[in-house]
Design a protein around this motif. Structure first.
Motif, PDB file in Angstrom:
ATOM      1  N   ILE A  90      20.799  45.021  40.649  1.00 17.94           N
ATOM      2  CA  ILE A  90      21.512  46.137  40.016  1.00 17.94           C
ATOM      3  C   ILE A  90      22.204  46.962  41.094  1.00 17.94           C
ATOM      4  O   ILE A  90      23.347  47.386  40.941  1.00 17.94           O
ATOM      5  N   SER A 131      17.143  44.161  31.080  1.00 16.75           N
ATOM      6  CA  SER A 131      17.940  43.994  32.301  1.00 16.75           C
ATOM      7  C   SER A 131      19.390  43.573  32.036  1.00 16.75           C
ATOM      8  O   SER A 131      20.308  44.118  32.669  1.00 16.75           O
ATOM      9  N   ALA A 134      21.469  46.569  31.304  1.00 16.39           N
ATOM     10  CA  ALA A 134      21.735  47.352  32.516  1.00 16.39           C
ATOM     11  C   ALA A 134      22.829  46.690  33.349  1.00 16.39           C
ATOM     12  O   ALA A 134      23.734  47.370  33.859  1.00 16.39           O
ATOM     13  N   CYS A 137      26.265  47.285  31.937  1.00 13.84           N
ATOM     14  CA  CYS A 137      26.737  48.651  32.196  1.00 13.84           C
ATOM     15  C   CYS A 137      27.142  48.833  33.657  1.00 13.84           C
ATOM     16  O   CYS A 137      28.076  49.580  33.962  1.00 13.84           O
ATOM     17  N   VAL A 138      26.462  48.139  34.547  1.00 12.51           N
ATOM     18  CA  VAL A 138      26.772  48.257  35.978  1.00 12.51           C
ATOM     19  C   VAL A 138      28.065  47.524  36.319  1.00 12.51           C
ATOM     20  O   VAL A 138      28.975  48.080  36.947  1.00 12.51           O
ATOM     21  N   GLU A 305      28.243  54.577  31.085  1.00 10.37           N
ATOM     22  CA  GLU A 305      27.100  55.410  31.461  1.00 10.37           C
ATOM     23  C   GLU A 305      26.583  56.196  30.254  1.00 10.37           C
ATOM     24  O   GLU A 305      25.367  56.321  30.054  1.00 10.37           O
ATOM     25  N   TYR A 341      16.901  53.360  35.989  1.00  8.15           N
ATOM     26  CA  TYR A 341      17.402  53.178  37.357  1.00  8.15           C
ATOM     27  C   TYR A 341      18.923  53.294  37.381  1.00  8.15           C
ATOM     28  O   TYR A 341      19.498  53.980  38.241  1.00  8.15           O
ATOM     29  N   PHE A 342      19.573  52.640  36.432  1.00 13.22           N
ATOM     30  CA  PHE A 342      21.035  52.687  36.372  1.00 13.22           C
ATOM     31  C   PHE A 342      21.547  54.103  36.110  1.00 13.22           C
ATOM     32  O   PHE A 342      22.474  54.573  36.778  1.00 13.22           O
ATOM     33  N   THR A 343      20.960  54.791  35.147  1.00 15.18           N
ATOM     34  CA  THR A 343      21.458  56.121  34.791  1.00 15.18           C
ATOM     35  C   THR A 343      21.208  57.149  35.898  1.00 15.18           C
ATOM     36  O   THR A 343      21.968  58.108  36.033  1.00 15.18           O
ATOM     37  N   TYR A 345      21.420  56.440  39.078  1.00 15.81           N
ATOM     38  CA  TYR A 345      22.282  56.121  40.221  1.00 15.81           C
ATOM     39  C   TYR A 345      23.690  55.688  39.815  1.00 15.81           C
ATOM     40  O   TYR A 345      24.390  55.057  40.601  1.00 15.81           O
ATOM     41  N   TYR A 346      24.127  56.038  38.618  1.00 18.93           N
ATOM     42  CA  TYR A 346      25.399  55.486  38.151  1.00 18.93           C
ATOM     43  C   TYR A 346      26.587  55.904  39.017  1.00 18.93           C
ATOM     44  O   TYR A 346      27.568  55.172  39.132  1.00 18.93           O
ATOM     45  N   PHE A 349      27.026  53.326  41.645  1.00 18.30           N
ATOM     46  CA  PHE A 349      27.549  52.064  41.143  1.00 18.30           C
ATOM     47  C   PHE A 349      29.041  52.171  40.820  1.00 18.30           C
ATOM     48  O   PHE A 349      29.786  51.206  40.981  1.00 18.30           O
TER      49      PHE A 349
END
Length: 354
Positions: A90, A131, A134, A137-138, A305, A341-343, A345-346, A349
């Motif tokens: 990710i 996953s 995610a 979205c990434v 996001e 994790y994604f939200t 650190y968006y 990314f």
């Protein structure tokens, strides 16, 4: 030629190694109650293996893979690196080595993964399922519309075969999405409020058809069976018994705030493991709400996001309906950690894609 490893990557690898040791050692130090589910999955004494339901399918997974025959510490050594590899793919933010609130939340989240997914676990399956959403979205490889359709289909299928309440997430997500277009004075709180109302009306509809509300068939069943036991110290006990429409309404709202803004959990001063979760959850909720507000103000540029945040908030609302205690709540959050994790650190990314 020297190979230079970035500090952020080195920090990620160090945290992964430390928590791999935690995952391996968890079996030797955790009390037996942490392994109730794992024992059911690994030994299947009730012969529950099958193709529908979280327990039957998880038992089937560990049976087919042969993992059920391995000692739990060995399972930890196999499963935890897979989880960390997914987070690695990710992405690692450039400042991952710095000590700040956001990174500490992730460090603790990884630690909780090592604790709760260091054994045969339904959360391992959930983590693998969430996953791809995610990653979509990434990477933004699919159009936004396709991302929504694929994600919603995944939730429906996962709900049909594994955990039924996941099938409710698309309904709540879409409802909140529509509500968020209305220009309320405080769109963040209003959107969440209507999300809770949607959850309540879904429960009400189910109650009219089946005769029992969501809270009755989930939280109440679990908690009634262990009332007064040693495992009941963080139970979520609604203010009113949820066997009436107004009792269920109170239960939905009370459950949401108890699970996601657990100020009443601060009373567990003598239970540090609960207190740590309470602080972790309070900080996580605050940061996500701030990010939700930011994305709502610029929804076109932050549509992926925002979609991920809608899913997370919908899951948090569902948790408020079904979770029996704070321990289960944090355990189940490890299953959706890729989205958390994604939200968190968006922004990193987005820069990476640019």
């Amino acid at each position: 030629m020297k190979t230079v490893i970035k500090k952020s990557k080195a920090a990620f690898l160090l945290i992964a190694l430390v928590n791999l040791a935690v995952a391996f050692g968890a079996f030797f130090v955790l009390p037996p109650r942490f392994f109730y589910d794992a024992a059911i999955i690994a030994f299947d004494k009730g012969n529950e293996v099958g193709y529908f339901g979280s327990y039957p399918l998880t038992i089937l997974f560990y049976k087919i893979t042969g993992l059920r025959h391995l000692p739990f510490p060995v399972i930890a050594l196999l499963q935890f690196p897979i989880l960390m590899f997914i987070l690695y793919k990710i992405g690692i933010p450039n400042d991952f080595e710095k000590i700040n609130v956001k990174n500490i939340l992730v460090y603790l989240g990884i630690f909780m993964m090592a604790i709760f997914i260091s054994m045969p676990s339904k959360e391992f399956i959930t983590f693998l399922f969430i996953s791809p959403i995610a990653f979509m979205c990434v990477n933004k490889q699919f159009s936004f519309k396709k991302t929504i359709i694929i994600s919603f289909l995944l939730f429906v299928v996962f709900g049909a075969f594994y955990r039924p309440y996941f099938a409710l997430i698309p309904i709540i997500t879409y409802g909140m999405y529509l509500i968020s277009f209305i220009n309320f004075k405080n769109r963040v709180l209003t959107t969440i409020f209507y999300g809770l109302l949607i959850a309540f009306f879904l429960s009400l509809s189910y109650g009219i058809i089946k005769g029992e509300y969501f809270s009755e068939i989930s939280r109440e069943v679990v908690n009634n069976a262990r009332m007064g036991s040693a495992d009941a110290n963080s139970m979520i006990v609604p203010l009113v018994k949820p066997d009436t429409w107004y009792g269920e309404a109170i239960s939905v709202f009370y459950g949401f705030f108890t699970v996601n803004i657990p100020l009443n959990g601060l009373k567990h001063l003598l239970s540090p493991q609960i207190l740590i979760f309470v602080i972790w959850q309070l900080l996580l909720s605050y940061i996500l709400l701030v990010r939700f507000s930011k994305c709502l103000k610029d929804r076109e540029n932050y549509k992926y996001e925002l979609f991920a945040l809608f899913i997370l908030l919908s899951f948090f609302i569902i948790q408020g309906v079904f979770e029996p205690d704070l321990g289960s709540a944090v355990k189940h959050k490890t299953g959706i950690f890729p989205l958390i994790y994604f939200t968190l650190y968006y922004e990193h990314f987005r820069k990476k894609l640019q």
